[in-house]
Design a protein around this motif. Structure first.
Motif, mmCIF file in Angstrom:
data_model
loop_
_atom_site.group_PDB
_atom_site.id
_atom_site.type_symbol
_atom_site.label_atom_id
_atom_site.label_comp_id
_atom_site.label_asym_id
_atom_site.label_seq_id
_atom_site.Cartn_x
_atom_site.Cartn_y
_atom_site.Cartn_z
ATOM 1 N N GLY A 67 22.333 -2.449 -4.820
ATOM 2 C CA GLY A 67 21.413 -1.420 -4.364
ATOM 3 C C GLY A 67 22.131 -0.336 -3.578
ATOM 4 N N SER A 68 21.389 0.666 -3.125
ATOM 5 C CA SER A 68 21.988 1.876 -2.551
ATOM 6 C C SER A 68 22.763 1.617 -1.265
ATOM 7 N N THR A 69 22.335 0.660 -0.437
ATOM 8 C CA THR A 69 23.055 0.416 0.816
ATOM 9 C C THR A 69 24.428 -0.198 0.583
ATOM 10 N N SER A 70 24.722 -0.599 -0.641
ATOM 11 C CA SER A 70 26.040 -1.174 -0.959
ATOM 12 C C SER A 70 27.042 -0.107 -1.389
ATOM 13 N N VAL A 71 26.604 1.150 -1.483
ATOM 14 C CA VAL A 71 27.479 2.237 -1.939
ATOM 15 C C VAL A 71 27.828 3.125 -0.752
ATOM 16 N N PRO A 72 29.059 3.104 -0.263
ATOM 17 C CA PRO A 72 29.438 3.977 0.853
ATOM 18 C C PRO A 72 29.177 5.444 0.524
ATOM 19 N N GLY A 73 28.574 6.157 1.474
ATOM 20 C CA GLY A 73 28.315 7.581 1.292
ATOM 21 C C GLY A 73 26.997 7.905 0.638
ATOM 22 N N LEU A 74 26.180 6.892 0.314
ATOM 23 C CA LEU A 74 24.915 7.139 -0.382
ATOM 24 C C LEU A 74 23.743 6.915 0.573
ATOM 25 N N PRO A 75 22.847 7.905 0.707
ATOM 26 C CA PRO A 75 21.644 7.682 1.518
ATOM 27 C C PRO A 75 20.744 6.644 0.861
ATOM 28 N N ALA A 76 19.911 6.007 1.673
ATOM 29 C CA ALA A 76 19.093 4.921 1.136
ATOM 30 C C ALA A 76 17.912 4.639 2.049
ATOM 31 N N LYS A 77 16.939 3.946 1.522
ATOM 32 C CA LYS A 77 15.936 3.341 2.384
ATOM 33 C C LYS A 77 16.664 2.307 3.258
ATOM 34 N N PRO A 78 16.330 2.188 4.529
ATOM 35 C CA PRO A 78 17.083 1.305 5.428
ATOM 36 C C PRO A 78 16.731 -0.174 5.223
ATOM 37 N N ILE A 79 16.926 -0.631 4.004
ATOM 38 C CA ILE A 79 16.657 -2.021 3.644
ATOM 39 C C ILE A 79 17.836 -2.512 2.809
ATOM 40 N N ILE A 80 18.424 -3.633 3.182
ATOM 41 C CA ILE A 80 19.572 -4.177 2.477
ATOM 42 C C ILE A 80 19.090 -4.959 1.259
ATOM 43 N N GLN A 124 0.843 -1.190 0.000
ATOM 44 C CA GLN A 124 0.000 0.000 0.000
ATOM 45 C C GLN A 124 0.883 1.247 0.000
ATOM 46 N N PRO A 125 0.357 2.378 -0.487
ATOM 47 C CA PRO A 125 1.145 3.619 -0.470
ATOM 48 C C PRO A 125 1.615 3.961 0.943
ATOM 49 N N MET A 126 2.831 4.487 1.014
ATOM 50 C CA MET A 126 3.397 4.857 2.304
ATOM 51 C C MET A 126 4.438 5.951 2.106
ATOM 52 N N GLN A 127 4.867 6.560 3.197
ATOM 53 C CA GLN A 127 5.927 7.552 3.139
ATOM 54 C C GLN A 127 7.248 6.865 2.773
ATOM 55 N N ILE A 128 8.042 7.527 1.938
ATOM 56 C CA ILE A 128 9.354 7.002 1.558
ATOM 57 C C ILE A 128 10.390 7.510 2.556
ATOM 58 N N GLU A 129 11.009 6.595 3.276
ATOM 59 C CA GLU A 129 12.006 6.960 4.284
ATOM 60 C C GLU A 129 13.413 6.789 3.735
ATOM 61 N N LEU A 130 14.179 7.870 3.705
ATOM 62 C CA LEU A 130 15.597 7.812 3.373
ATOM 63 C C LEU A 130 16.399 8.171 4.613
ATOM 64 N N VAL A 131 17.492 7.462 4.816
ATOM 65 C CA VAL A 131 18.352 7.755 5.962
ATOM 66 C C VAL A 131 19.776 7.969 5.459
ATOM 67 N N PRO A 132 20.589 8.695 6.204
ATOM 68 C CA PRO A 132 21.995 8.878 5.808
ATOM 69 C C PRO A 132 22.702 7.526 5.761
ATOM 70 N N PRO A 133 23.814 7.456 5.026
ATOM 71 C CA PRO A 133 24.552 6.197 4.927
ATOM 72 C C PRO A 133 24.995 5.692 6.297
ATOM 73 N N GLN A 134 24.879 4.397 6.503
ATOM 74 C CA GLN A 134 25.186 3.770 7.782
ATOM 75 C C GLN A 134 26.333 2.777 7.636
ATOM 76 N N GLU A 135 27.309 2.861 8.533
ATOM 77 C CA GLU A 135 28.401 1.880 8.518
ATOM 78 C C GLU A 135 27.882 0.469 8.795
ATOM 79 N N SER A 136 26.766 0.369 9.476
ATOM 80 C CA SER A 136 26.217 -0.946 9.838
ATOM 81 C C SER A 136 25.718 -1.728 8.641
ATOM 82 N N TRP A 137 25.459 -1.061 7.515
ATOM 83 C CA TRP A 137 24.895 -1.777 6.368
ATOM 84 C C TRP A 137 25.833 -2.865 5.856
#
Length: 339
Positions: free
Chosen positions: A204-217, A165-178
């Motif tokens: 995907g975006s979490t594989s690129v250091p320095g890139l914000p992304a949705k917090p999903i690997i 269903q439609p929802m807000q798109i959450e982007l977070v700053p790049p995380q070392e934990s990814w």
């Protein structure tokens, strides 16, 4: 040297040729009864030969079709006197020219450098029971027309879980934990599937250091046949995943997601076959952004604008968010492929 007079035949036609058998032994380590078994196994496969003056092969590539977009080179061998003269590359290029397909090869440390140098995208793979002590690799040579012109997303997506269903798109700053999260999930997948996990890649975006992304690997799991769900889905479900959707008309793609808060990080697990053009596209995009900070930063800007656009209208689907990013993505792909 680049051989010009390459010959295509069936492997069975050369099963008694001593030069052919010697090259096959060089490529496989098989001798005696094991060699006879191997010759029987490849008897219906195609072989590309570089014949010497007397007609005996001096180099060979044994290959077969995997599916509509990929072929696999099972064995590649070049006589010692011809090595480092471009013969192996000429064989690979000729197979791709003939088949107009992605080229898949599985190899080990002895040959991995050759495949990397000639342009294959290589990933660590499961151990082969024939050589249990060797690190194995799954290597894929992209076929540019297939990678440049991907299949359209399958309109008949088969949702197993509820339709999103439609929802807000959450982007977070790049995380070392990814990176650590990926390593944890990769280890779990390899323990769960063993040799059935041909490759496990962080894309995907979490594989690129320095890139914000949705917090999903986003992880791409390569298996021999994504449509053979009985070979992997049940075990992955037991490990903490749920099958989300099937796209049988789009590279046989399956999507699983992690379930159970706190047990696994949020994961989209994309299952594709060896030689899938989509895996190659995703990897090319990731690798480019890792090496080009200016494009990475511009993509970050586009992502934030796209998320804001969707959220200002009350939210939307991930596909809506992706559609806003699409002009930038396609323009960047054009530059990647042109390079």
């Amino acid at each position: 040297m680049t051989p010009q007079n390459l010959v295509v035949a069936r492997s069975a036609a050369f099963s008694t040729n001593s030069a052919f058998r010697a090259l096959l032994t060089e490529a496989s380590d098989a001798t005696g009864e094991a060699l006879e078994t191997l010759l029987s196994e490849i008897s219906t496969m195609n072989v590309l030969l570089y014949p010497g003056p007397n007609g005996d092969p001096l180099a060979l590539a044994v290959y077969h079709r995997l599916d509509s977009y990929a072929v696999e080179i099972e064995y590649l061998a070049v006589a010692a006197a011809l090595r480092r003269r471009g013969v192996g590359l000429a064989l690979v290029n000729k197979v791709q020219e003939l088949e107009m397909a992605m080229i898949v090869a599985r190899t080990d440390d002895d040959a991995i450098e050759f495949y990397r140098v000639v342009g294959f995208q290589c990933s660590a793979s499961a151990t082969d029971p024939r050589w249990p002590e060797n690190q194995r690799y799954l290597c894929v040579l992209p076929f540019l027309p297939l990678v440049q012109e991907p299949l359209e997303d399958d309109a008949s997506v088969q949702w197993v879980q509820p339709v999103p269903q439609p929802m807000q798109i959450e982007l977070v700053p790049p995380q070392e934990s990814w990176a650590r999260d990926f390593a944890k999930v990769k280890s779990l997948i390899k323990q769960t599937l063993g040799a059935r996990a041909l490759a496990v890649q962080h894309l995907g975006s979490t594989s690129v250091p320095g890139l914000p992304a949705k917090p999903i690997i986003d992880i791409v799991l390569t298996v021999d046949d994504p449509a053979a769900e009985g070979e992997y889905v049940k075990d992955l479900v037991a490990a903490g995943f749920a099958l989300r959707l099937r796209e049988p008309g789009w590279y046989s793609h399956r999507l699983l997601v992690s379930v159970g808060q706190g047990v696994l990080p949020a994961v989209n697990l994309h299952v594709l076959g060896p030689g899938s053009p989509e895996t190659s596209r995703m990897r090319s995009f990731r690798d480019w952004l890792r090496m080009h900070d200016t494009d990475r930063d511009e993509y970050a800007r586009v992502k934030y604008l796209a998320a804001a656009n969707i959220n200002e209208h009350g939210g939307g689907l991930v596909m809506d968010y992706n559609a806003v990013k699409e002009p930038f993505i396609q323009a960047l792909y054009a530059r990647i492929f042109a390079s």
